[in-house]
Structure formats: C-alpha cells, structure tokens
Design a protein around this motif. Structure first.
Motif, PDB file in Angstrom:
ATOM      1  N   MET A 105     -10.365 -25.363  32.244  1.00  0.00           N
ATOM      2  CA  MET A 105     -11.264 -24.345  32.643  1.00  0.00           C
ATOM      3  C   MET A 105     -11.132 -23.060  32.118  1.00  0.00           C
ATOM      4  SD  MET A 105     -10.872 -25.427  36.694  1.00  0.00           S
ATOM      5  CE  MET A 105      -9.091 -24.642  36.981  1.00  0.00           C
ATOM      6  N   ASN A 106     -11.944 -22.845  31.162  1.00  0.00           N
ATOM      7  CA  ASN A 106     -12.077 -21.321  30.425  1.00  0.00           C
ATOM      8  C   ASN A 106     -13.229 -20.164  31.185  1.00  0.00           C
ATOM      9  OD1 ASN A 106     -10.288 -22.526  28.653  1.00  0.00           O
ATOM     10  ND2 ASN A 106     -11.938 -23.200  27.318  1.00  0.00           N
ATOM     11  N   ASP A 107     -12.992 -19.082  31.093  1.00  0.00           N
ATOM     12  CA  ASP A 107     -13.706 -18.080  31.656  1.00  0.00           C
ATOM     13  C   ASP A 107     -13.989 -18.219  33.028  1.00  0.00           C
ATOM     14  OD1 ASP A 107     -17.293 -17.184  31.174  1.00  0.00           O
ATOM     15  OD2 ASP A 107     -15.602 -15.977  31.618  1.00  0.00           O
ATOM     16  N   LEU A 108     -12.984 -18.392  33.754  1.00  0.00           N
ATOM     17  CA  LEU A 108     -13.062 -18.685  35.161  1.00  0.00           C
ATOM     18  C   LEU A 108     -13.730 -17.441  35.864  1.00  0.00           C
ATOM     19  CD1 LEU A 108      -9.456 -20.389  35.417  1.00  0.00           C
ATOM     20  CD2 LEU A 108     -12.056 -21.373  36.444  1.00  0.00           C
ATOM     21  N   LYS A 109     -14.424 -17.680  37.128  1.00  0.00           N
ATOM     22  CA  LYS A 109     -14.976 -16.806  37.952  1.00  0.00           C
ATOM     23  C   LYS A 109     -14.560 -17.052  39.274  1.00  0.00           C
ATOM     24  CE  LYS A 109     -19.337 -17.506  35.016  1.00  0.00           C
ATOM     25  NZ  LYS A 109     -19.253 -16.256  34.214  1.00  0.00           N
ATOM     26  N   PRO A 110     -14.676 -15.682  39.896  1.00  0.00           N
ATOM     27  CA  PRO A 110     -14.385 -15.641  41.483  1.00  0.00           C
ATOM     28  C   PRO A 110     -14.925 -16.607  42.095  1.00  0.00           C
ATOM     29  CG  PRO A 110     -14.648 -13.385  40.645  1.00  0.00           C
ATOM     30  CD  PRO A 110     -14.955 -14.301  39.642  1.00  0.00           C
ATOM     31  N   GLU A 111     -16.135 -17.429  41.983  1.00  0.00           N
ATOM     32  CA  GLU A 111     -16.697 -18.141  42.594  1.00  0.00           C
ATOM     33  C   GLU A 111     -16.062 -19.640  42.292  1.00  0.00           C
ATOM     34  OE1 GLU A 111     -18.114 -15.777  40.795  1.00  0.00           O
ATOM     35  OE2 GLU A 111     -19.871 -16.649  39.578  1.00  0.00           O
ATOM     36  N   ASP A 112     -15.205 -19.790  41.253  1.00  0.00           N
ATOM     37  CA  ASP A 112     -14.559 -21.058  40.984  1.00  0.00           C
ATOM     38  C   ASP A 112     -13.415 -21.355  41.944  1.00  0.00           C
ATOM     39  OD1 ASP A 112     -14.995 -20.328  37.589  1.00  0.00           O
ATOM     40  OD2 ASP A 112     -16.009 -21.776  38.726  1.00  0.00           O
ATOM     41  N   THR A 113     -13.042 -20.355  42.788  1.00  0.00           N
ATOM     42  CA  THR A 113     -12.002 -20.083  43.376  1.00  0.00           C
ATOM     43  C   THR A 113     -12.129 -21.584  44.660  1.00  0.00           C
ATOM     44  OG1 THR A 113     -11.364 -18.190  43.562  1.00  0.00           O
ATOM     45  CG2 THR A 113     -10.666 -19.372  45.388  1.00  0.00           C
ATOM     46  N   ALA A 114     -11.331 -22.603  44.751  1.00  0.00           N
ATOM     47  CA  ALA A 114     -11.332 -23.728  45.665  1.00  0.00           C
ATOM     48  C   ALA A 114     -10.349 -24.520  45.559  1.00  0.00           C
ATOM     49  CB  ALA A 114     -12.466 -24.492  45.136  1.00  0.00           C
ATOM     50  N   MET A 115     -10.267 -25.554  46.261  1.00  0.00           N
ATOM     51  CA  MET A 115      -9.181 -26.661  46.208  1.00  0.00           C
ATOM     52  C   MET A 115      -9.824 -27.533  45.279  1.00  0.00           C
ATOM     53  SD  MET A 115      -6.057 -27.542  47.296  1.00  0.00           S
ATOM     54  CE  MET A 115      -5.724 -27.001  48.660  1.00  0.00           C
ATOM     55  N   TYR A 116      -9.185 -27.793  44.318  1.00  0.00           N
ATOM     56  CA  TYR A 116      -9.836 -29.061  43.255  1.00  0.00           C
ATOM     57  C   TYR A 116      -9.232 -30.301  43.426  1.00  0.00           C
ATOM     58  CZ  TYR A 116     -12.341 -25.299  40.486  1.00  0.00           C
ATOM     59  OH  TYR A 116     -13.272 -24.343  40.377  1.00  0.00           O
ATOM     60  N   TYR A 117      -9.872 -31.333  43.467  1.00  0.00           N
ATOM     61  CA  TYR A 117      -9.448 -32.740  43.841  1.00  0.00           C
ATOM     62  C   TYR A 117      -9.619 -33.524  42.650  1.00  0.00           C
ATOM     63  CZ  TYR A 117      -9.174 -30.969  48.756  1.00  0.00           C
ATOM     64  OH  TYR A 117      -8.669 -30.321  49.830  1.00  0.00           O
ATOM     65  N   CYS A 118      -8.774 -34.559  42.494  1.00  0.00           N
ATOM     66  CA  CYS A 118      -8.885 -35.481  41.297  1.00  0.00           C
ATOM     67  C   CYS A 118      -9.434 -36.504  42.095  1.00  0.00           C
ATOM     68  CB  CYS A 118      -7.708 -35.766  40.882  1.00  0.00           C
ATOM     69  SG  CYS A 118      -7.561 -37.224  39.586  1.00  0.00           S
ATOM     70  N   ALA A 119     -10.602 -37.375  41.601  1.00  0.00           N
ATOM     71  CA  ALA A 119     -11.340 -38.507  42.301  1.00  0.00           C
ATOM     72  C   ALA A 119     -11.401 -39.798  41.419  1.00  0.00           C
ATOM     73  CB  ALA A 119     -12.426 -38.072  42.698  1.00  0.00           C
ATOM     74  N   LYS A 120     -11.052 -40.888  42.014  1.00  0.00           N
ATOM     75  CA  LYS A 120     -11.415 -42.192  41.347  1.00  0.00           C
ATOM     76  C   LYS A 120     -12.606 -42.529  41.792  1.00  0.00           C
ATOM     77  CE  LYS A 120     -11.249 -46.958  41.184  1.00  0.00           C
ATOM     78  NZ  LYS A 120     -12.263 -47.804  41.812  1.00  0.00           N
ATOM     79  N   LEU A 121     -13.648 -42.819  41.027  1.00  0.00           N
ATOM     80  CA  LEU A 121     -14.970 -43.437  41.445  1.00  0.00           C
ATOM     81  C   LEU A 121     -15.015 -44.997  41.626  1.00  0.00           C
ATOM     82  CD1 LEU A 121     -17.054 -41.329  38.828  1.00  0.00           C
ATOM     83  CD2 LEU A 121     -16.078 -40.590  40.962  1.00  0.00           C
ATOM     84  N   SER A 122     -16.067 -45.132  42.733  1.00  0.00           N
ATOM     85  CA  SER A 122     -16.479 -46.635  42.801  1.00  0.00           C
ATOM     86  C   SER A 122     -17.864 -46.615  42.261  1.00  0.00           C
ATOM     87  CB  SER A 122     -16.374 -46.643  44.659  1.00  0.00           C
ATOM     88  OG  SER A 122     -17.094 -45.743  45.150  1.00  0.00           O
ATOM     89  N   THR A 123     -18.600 -45.545  42.170  1.00  0.00           N
ATOM     90  CA  THR A 123     -19.969 -45.831  41.612  1.00  0.00           C
ATOM     91  C   THR A 123     -20.374 -44.604  41.062  1.00  0.00           C
ATOM     92  OG1 THR A 123     -20.924 -44.760  43.484  1.00  0.00           O
ATOM     93  CG2 THR A 123     -20.843 -47.274  43.585  1.00  0.00           C
ATOM     94  N   TYR A 124     -21.175 -44.852  40.009  1.00  0.00           N
ATOM     95  CA  TYR A 124     -21.791 -43.803  39.181  1.00  0.00           C
ATOM     96  C   TYR A 124     -22.909 -43.367  39.850  1.00  0.00           C
ATOM     97  CZ  TYR A 124     -18.049 -44.339  35.439  1.00  0.00           C
ATOM     98  OH  TYR A 124     -16.940 -44.322  34.791  1.00  0.00           O
ATOM     99  N   SER A 125     -23.323 -42.140  39.577  1.00  0.00           N
ATOM    100  CA  SER A 125     -24.564 -41.407  39.834  1.00  0.00           C
ATOM    101  C   SER A 125     -25.633 -41.359  38.511  1.00  0.00           C
ATOM    102  CB  SER A 125     -24.631 -40.171  40.096  1.00  0.00           C
ATOM    103  OG  SER A 125     -25.918 -39.375  40.290  1.00  0.00           O
ATOM    104  N   LEU A 126     -26.563 -42.350  38.431  1.00  0.00           N
ATOM    105  CA  LEU A 126     -27.455 -42.208  37.213  1.00  0.00           C
ATOM    106  C   LEU A 126     -28.098 -40.936  36.981  1.00  0.00           C
ATOM    107  CD1 LEU A 126     -29.495 -45.771  37.925  1.00  0.00           C
ATOM    108  CD2 LEU A 126     -27.281 -45.405  36.418  1.00  0.00           C
ATOM    109  N   SER A 127     -28.176 -40.102  37.876  1.00  0.00           N
ATOM    110  CA  SER A 127     -28.859 -38.895  37.586  1.00  0.00           C
ATOM    111  C   SER A 127     -27.979 -37.710  37.242  1.00  0.00           C
ATOM    112  CB  SER A 127     -29.591 -38.340  38.865  1.00  0.00           C
ATOM    113  OG  SER A 127     -28.631 -38.129  40.020  1.00  0.00           O
ATOM    114  N   GLY A 128     -26.696 -38.010  37.511  1.00  0.00           N
ATOM    115  CA  GLY A 128     -25.506 -37.142  37.263  1.00  0.00           C
ATOM    116  C   GLY A 128     -25.285 -36.358  38.315  1.00  0.00           C
TER     117      GLY A 128
END
Length: 126
Positions: A83-106
């Motif tokens: 994560m570069n050029d971080l902004k105050p609005e990036d403040t959050a709890m960040y979670y790693c996730a294992k996907l079960s499905t993909y989103s075709l639209s992203g």
C-alpha cells in the motif's frame, strides 16, 4: 483447519507506505482465490483487492487502483498487499479472505468470501 493470519498493519502518516501479509494454512494455497477487504468504523466491510489462484488476474477497488498492489507467493503460502501513498480514508481494519466465488464484474462483496482472517489495523494520520 483453515487459518488466515494477517500482519503488517500499523500507524503511518499520509503519503506513507505499508505492506500487509497474510499467511494461509489448511488449504491448497495455489488453487484458491484470495483477497483483501477492509472495514472502517461504522461502515460495511468492502472489497479492496483480489488475486486469482496463480496471480495472473487481479482486481482492485477504484479507490486504491494505482496505489495498492496485491501479490502472492505460492511457495510460501503468503498473500501480500503493498500500500503506497496512503490516505486518511484508507484507515480501517484490513482482512485477508479466501474466496468461494469470483465476481465476473469485479465487484466483489463479502458474499464471495468463504474464510476470513482476524484482521490487522491500518491507521493513516493526516
């Protein structure tokens, strides 16, 4: 037992950088999609970035595109988020996730996730 363990969060000034890591165990790392989500206080958990099984395809939320880079080391069972050029609005709890499905639209949502890590806090001061 599936485990996702995040590390690398912290306090940084605006414009600074952090590198998050997620070590995964209990599943065949190179055959699963993985990603990062974040949740700020009072807000819903939102998609940040996703990597396909081999890392050939990646997706980013528009708010982080060009600043964040997702990568994976299949030999070390590790998912990273630079994560570069971080902004105050990036403040959050960040979670790693294992996907079960993909989103075709992203447009990934929490409904695409099968397993979560415990989270790591990122705080960006102005």
């Amino acid at each position: 037992q599936v485990q996702l363990v995040e590390s690398g969060g912290g306090l940084v000034q605006a414009g600074g950088s952090l590198r998050l890591s997620c070590t995964v165990s209990g599943l065949p790392f190179s055959s699963v999609g993985l990603g990062w989500f974040r949740q700020a206080p009072g807000k819903e958990r939102e998609f940040v970035s996703v990597s396909s099984q081999h890392g050939y395809d990646t997706w980013y939320h528009s708010s982080v595109k060009g600043r964040f880079t997702i990568s994976r080391d299949n030999a070390k069972n590790t998912l990273n988020l630079q994560m570069n050029d971080l902004k105050p609005e990036d403040t959050a709890m960040y979670y790693c996730a294992k996907l079960s499905t993909y989103s075709l639209s992203g447009n990934f949502t929490t409904s695409n996730v099968r397993y979560w890590g415990q989270g790591t806090q990122v705080t960006v001061s102005s």
